[in-house]
Design a protein around this motif. Structure first.
Motif, PDB file in Angstrom:
ATOM      1  N   TYR A  46       0.557  -0.914   0.144  1.00  0.00           N
ATOM      2  CA  TYR A  46      -0.089   0.010  -0.153  1.00  0.00           C
ATOM      3  C   TYR A  46       0.811   1.312  -0.009  1.00  0.00           C
ATOM      4  O   TYR A  46       2.215   1.205   0.946  1.00  0.00           O
ATOM      5  CB  TYR A  46      -0.942  -0.114   1.225  1.00  0.00           C
ATOM      6  CG  TYR A  46      -2.265  -0.445   1.422  1.00  0.00           C
ATOM      7  CD1 TYR A  46      -2.220  -1.542   0.378  1.00  0.00           C
ATOM      8  CD2 TYR A  46      -2.977  -0.892   1.946  1.00  0.00           C
ATOM      9  CE1 TYR A  46      -3.650  -2.553   0.796  1.00  0.00           C
ATOM     10  CE2 TYR A  46      -4.286  -1.313   2.265  1.00  0.00           C
ATOM     11  CZ  TYR A  46      -4.520  -2.783   1.136  1.00  0.00           C
ATOM     12  OH  TYR A  46      -5.475  -2.971   1.444  1.00  0.00           O
ATOM     13  N   SER A 111      -4.116  -7.098   3.908  1.00  0.00           N
ATOM     14  CA  SER A 111      -4.799  -7.459   1.924  1.00  0.00           C
ATOM     15  C   SER A 111      -4.038  -8.650   1.345  1.00  0.00           C
ATOM     16  O   SER A 111      -4.834  -9.323   0.966  1.00  0.00           O
ATOM     17  CB  SER A 111      -4.750  -6.675   1.328  1.00  0.00           C
ATOM     18  OG  SER A 111      -3.083  -6.436   1.499  1.00  0.00           O
ATOM     19  N   GLY A 147      -4.873  -0.506  -2.093  1.00  0.00           N
ATOM     20  CA  GLY A 147      -5.691  -0.853  -1.550  1.00  0.00           C
ATOM     21  C   GLY A 147      -7.343  -1.280  -2.170  1.00  0.00           C
ATOM     22  O   GLY A 147      -7.797  -0.282  -2.992  1.00  0.00           O
ATOM     23  N   ASN A 151     -11.765  -6.250  -1.022  1.00  0.00           N
ATOM     24  CA  ASN A 151     -10.879  -7.907  -0.681  1.00  0.00           C
ATOM     25  C   ASN A 151     -10.792  -7.541   0.742  1.00  0.00           C
ATOM     26  O   ASN A 151     -11.089  -8.437   1.138  1.00  0.00           O
ATOM     27  CB  ASN A 151      -9.423  -7.141  -1.081  1.00  0.00           C
ATOM     28  CG  ASN A 151      -8.280  -8.158  -0.949  1.00  0.00           C
ATOM     29  OD1 ASN A 151      -8.385  -9.860  -0.862  1.00  0.00           O
ATOM     30  ND2 ASN A 151      -6.735  -8.081  -0.647  1.00  0.00           N
ATOM     31  N   ILE A 152     -10.879  -6.549   1.820  1.00  0.00           N
ATOM     32  CA  ILE A 152     -10.572  -6.550   2.648  1.00  0.00           C
ATOM     33  C   ILE A 152     -12.264  -7.049   3.057  1.00  0.00           C
ATOM     34  O   ILE A 152     -11.553  -7.974   4.395  1.00  0.00           O
ATOM     35  CB  ILE A 152     -10.299  -5.146   3.458  1.00  0.00           C
ATOM     36  CG1 ILE A 152      -9.213  -4.561   2.940  1.00  0.00           C
ATOM     37  CG2 ILE A 152     -10.840  -4.769   4.995  1.00  0.00           C
ATOM     38  CD1 ILE A 152      -7.769  -5.955   3.993  1.00  0.00           C
TER      39      ILE A 152
END
Length: 360
Positions: A46, A111, A147, A151-152
């Motif tokens: 990130y 991630s 990010g 996905n998170i």
């Protein structure tokens, strides 16, 4: 492989020896640290707007793998980066720490989590701190550049599913939140998000005073953002109330409006003798102000010091040392001697002087 009882006894005996060496005033130690905090790499996938620019530093293999020698003796191991899962020796040390019943904490953006590592984390009672500063795609991806919010969410759903397989696990899930100008309006939403995804705790922290992104600064530029600080102060009162209702633990280091005024006064009066560290030692009735140099070890980016909040930093070429050699390095010896001699102006944080954070 020693039994669990034998390993726990080693940790207990090391703890006893550590306390004995403190009482004896030893500065070259036979005991091991009780707790280690390791910044294993500066690499990160990130480019967060509040972070400094990262590089490709990683803890040298000689130093990193020498942590394994300490594992039977230490109680806790904190991992932080950069991004921890980019460190090539992470899995080796992580697995060995689990074999030695070390309580581990991992700070991560989340991630790179996958099913395999999530299962190991939950199965082995790890404390997982995920850095999530927003509850919407737009704000999250503005802050956590590179990010993906989707996905998170996917990783949080996997965590939720695997947690059900281990109902007796003492795994804990915490959210690390950095409050800044672009997300301060959403402090309540963050708590609702934490409840939805079954976080055990939420840690609210201010954007760092030394951040390079001054456009996002709220707390440490005198009264420029006084109205925002008033808003946050009121909102955090509600956050505390709702956290109690949700049974979510809260760590709140956000400067409130009354604290903000004190910060200004402190900044303007730093040359006043009454604020010097030497004047504050009497508050602790002659006892040692801090035990961290006998109990704690912090290594990160060629910086060696007892804890992450110690002000004194010494740059060391870690590739020349094992962890045992670093533990009795001149840097630690000087910290121990300064505390024994009440010379606490060496490397001491005002936070510690005020609160005695690292007491036995």
């Amino acid at each position: 492989m020693p039994s669990i009882d034998e390993i726990l006894e080693l940790k207990h005996q090391n703890d006893i020896l550590s306390r004995k060496e403190i009482k004896e005033g030893k500065v070259i130690l036979d005991s091991y640290p009780v707790n280690i905090q390791i910044g294993c790499t500066d690499l990160c996938n990130y480019e967060c707007i509040m972070c400094r620019k990262r590089n490709d530093w990683a803890l040298p293999e000689k130093t990193g793998l020498s942590i394994i020698e300490f594992l039977p003796y230490i109680k806790t191991l904190w991992w932080q980066g950069g991004e921890v899962f980019l460190y090539k020796n992470f899995n080796t040390i992580f697995d060995k720490a689990n074999e030695n019943y070390v309580k581990q904490t991992i700070i991560t953006n989340g991630s790179l989590l996958n099913e395999e590592i999530i299962e190991k984390i939950i199965k082995n009672n790890v404390n997982l701190l995920m850095s999530i500063d927003a509850t919407t795609k737009q704000v999250y991806e503005h802050i956590r550049r590179n990010g993906s919010f989707e996905n998170i969410i996917e990783k949080l759903n996997i965590i939720g599913r695997i947690r059900k397989k281990y109902p007796d696990s003492s795994f804990t899930l915490q959210m690390q939140v950095v409050i800044m100008k672009c997300n301060y309006k959403y402090v309540l939403d963050i708590l609702d998000f934490a409840k939805k995804y079954n976080f055990h705790a939420v840690n609210y922290h201010p954007i760092a005073e030394d951040t390079e992104n001054t456009d996002e600064q709220i707390f440490f530029n005198k009264f420029k953002d006084i109205e925002i600080m008033k808003h946050i102060t009121e909102q955090m009162k509600v956050v505390h109330k709702k956290a109690a209702e949700y049974n979510i633990q809260l760590e709140d280091t956000i400067p409130k409006i009354e604290m903000h005024s004190q910060h200004i006064n402190m900044t303007e009066n730093t040359i006043n003798d009454n604020n010097s560290p030497e004047k504050q030692v009497n508050k602790h009735d002659g006892k040692l102000i801090c035990y961290a140099p006998w109990r704690e070890m912090f290594i990160d980016h060629d910086v060696l010091k007892p804890t992450c909040i110690c002000k004194s930093e010494q740059f060391i070429k870690f590739d020349e040392y094992t962890l045992r050699e670093l533990w009795n390095h001149a840097v630690f010896v000087k910290h121990r001697e300064s505390i024994l001699n009440n010379a606490i102006n060496f490397g001491c944080s005002k936070q510690c002087l005020d609160g005695g954070f690292f007491r036995l």
